[in-house]
Enzyme design. Structure first.
Site, mmCIF file in Angstrom:
data_model
loop_
_atom_site.group_PDB
_atom_site.id
_atom_site.type_symbol
_atom_site.label_atom_id
_atom_site.label_comp_id
_atom_site.label_asym_id
_atom_site.label_seq_id
_atom_site.Cartn_x
_atom_site.Cartn_y
_atom_site.Cartn_z
ATOM 1 N N HIS A 154 31.753 -25.049 -23.816
ATOM 2 C CA HIS A 154 31.288 -23.665 -23.724
ATOM 3 C C HIS A 154 32.321 -22.798 -23.016
ATOM 4 O O HIS A 154 33.231 -23.300 -22.362
ATOM 5 C CB HIS A 154 29.968 -23.599 -22.941
ATOM 6 C CG HIS A 154 28.772 -23.975 -23.770
ATOM 7 N ND1 HIS A 154 28.429 -25.272 -24.028
ATOM 8 C CD2 HIS A 154 27.851 -23.206 -24.416
ATOM 9 C CE1 HIS A 154 27.347 -25.305 -24.787
ATOM 10 N NE2 HIS A 154 26.980 -24.077 -25.040
ATOM 11 N N LYS A 158 29.635 -19.862 -18.206
ATOM 12 C CA LYS A 158 28.337 -20.535 -18.271
ATOM 13 C C LYS A 158 27.937 -21.092 -16.909
ATOM 14 O O LYS A 158 28.766 -21.677 -16.210
ATOM 15 C CB LYS A 158 28.378 -21.656 -19.318
ATOM 16 C CG LYS A 158 27.030 -22.294 -19.564
ATOM 17 C CD LYS A 158 26.998 -23.089 -20.848
ATOM 18 C CE LYS A 158 25.670 -23.782 -21.058
ATOM 19 N NZ LYS A 158 24.528 -22.849 -21.117
#
Ligand SMILES: NC(=O)c1ccc[n+]([C@@H]2O[C@H](COP(=O)([O-])OP(=O)(O)OC[C@H]3O[C@@H](n4cnc5c(N)ncnc54)[C@H](O)[C@@H]3O)[C@@H](O)[C@H]2O)c1
Ligand SMILES: O=C(O)C1=N[C@H](C(=O)O)CCC1
Length: 264
Positions: A154, A158
């Site tokens: 990701h 995040k």
């Protein structure tokens, strides 16, 4: 035709911004409000992207008039989502939750509240169809190839690790395979964390890099063979068709569902 009145919680964030635009563009939806404690505006029209949109901005949940909202879309943060969903359910608003990081106990509690209040709601760790299919394919493959490791990748903003999608993938796999510890029972990490997180004997590895959006690989190993299943979300727009389906269908239910596949 009666439009579905939608509130977007977390509208100042990456997902909230994309979702706000999607709701405004969908002729079946009316954007009844947007909510974000970090907002300094009182109306959405104060933002350059939305200057023709007369939509109230809320910065405190207590100011939200529940009777004006049918569906609460939530893309906020792991620390906020539980209270937000509780607020929605207790005001008979159907929550459509993309925020990850809820604990199992919190989900169980929210399920009870939804059932008691007979309100339909959805928690979807991933609204992308490629991710939903990856999770289903991985569960199918694990019946035959029980040795599996998950790598999720990701963007570097995040907050939670592992991702909600990776946790859900591991949970689905653990439903079909016998508990097993993978790798050499004698193995030792010379650097702590080298083997990743452990979910019932399955290893999950979390990568965080700028430039990435959301990606997952599930790797299976067997005798002389291997299988890799991969999905990539290159753009947050990829989550929007799943959110649209959920907003349209969720009020047909009277319980809290987990996973977009329940509505497809
Ligand atoms: N399910 C999916 O398909 C999917 C897809 C993308 C992201 N996500 C999840 O969505 C969440 C948000 O991701 P993001 O990248 O947009 O984060 P972000 O940090 O860009 O945005 C979060 C926003 O929520 C706001 N916020 C914080 N507390 C709030 C509260 N109590 N009420 C309302 N708003 C609040 C913040 O001010 C911020 O503007 C994360 O948990 C992420 O994992 C899920
Ligand atoms: O951008 C994020 O953060 C995402 N989180 C989800 C997860 O935790 O699985 C899914 C996709 C994007």
């Amino acid at each position: 035709m009666v439009m579905i009145k939608v509130l977007v919680a977390g509208f100042k964030g990456r997902m909230g911004n994309t979702t706000t635009k999607m709701v405004l563009e969908n002729t079946d939806f009316e954007l009844a409000g947007v909510y974000d404690p970090s907002a300094s505006e009182s109306n959405l029209s104060e933002l350059p992207d939305f200057e023709n949109e007369d939509v109230p901005v809320y910065t405190k949940a207590v100011d939200i008039d529940g009777s004006t909202i049918d569906v609460w879309i939530d893309f906020t943060s792991p620390v906020s989502v539980y209270e937000n969903v509780k607020f929605a359910l207790s005001h008979s608003i159907s929550p459509v939750i993309g925020t990850t990081g809820l604990t199992n106990d919190q989900v169980d509690e929210l399920k009870k509240i939804a059932k008691k209040n007979k309100v339909g709601g959805l928690i979807a760790p991933n609204f992308g169809i490629s991710a939903v299919l990856l999770m289903q394919f991985a569960q199918q493959a694990a019946k035959y190839l029980p040795d599996v490791e998950i790598i999720e990748m990701h963007h570097d903003k995040k907050l939670d690790a592992p991702s909600g999608t990776a946790l859900n993938t591991a949970k689905l796999i653990s439903e079909v395979r016998k508990q097993k510890i993978q790798g050499n029972p004698e193995e030792k990490e010379s650097l702590i964390g080298a083997r990743g997180a452990d979910y019932e004997g399955m290893r999950i590895h979390s990568v965080r890099l700028p430039g990435y959006v959301a990606h997952e690989q599930v790797l299976f190993g067997g005798q002389g063979e291997a299988l890799t299943i991969r999905q990539d979300s290159f753009d947050r727009i990829s989550f929007m068709s799943g959110v649209e389906v959920a907003v349209k269908k969720i009020r047909d239910y009277d319980e809290l569902l987990i996973g977009l596949e329940n509505l497809l």
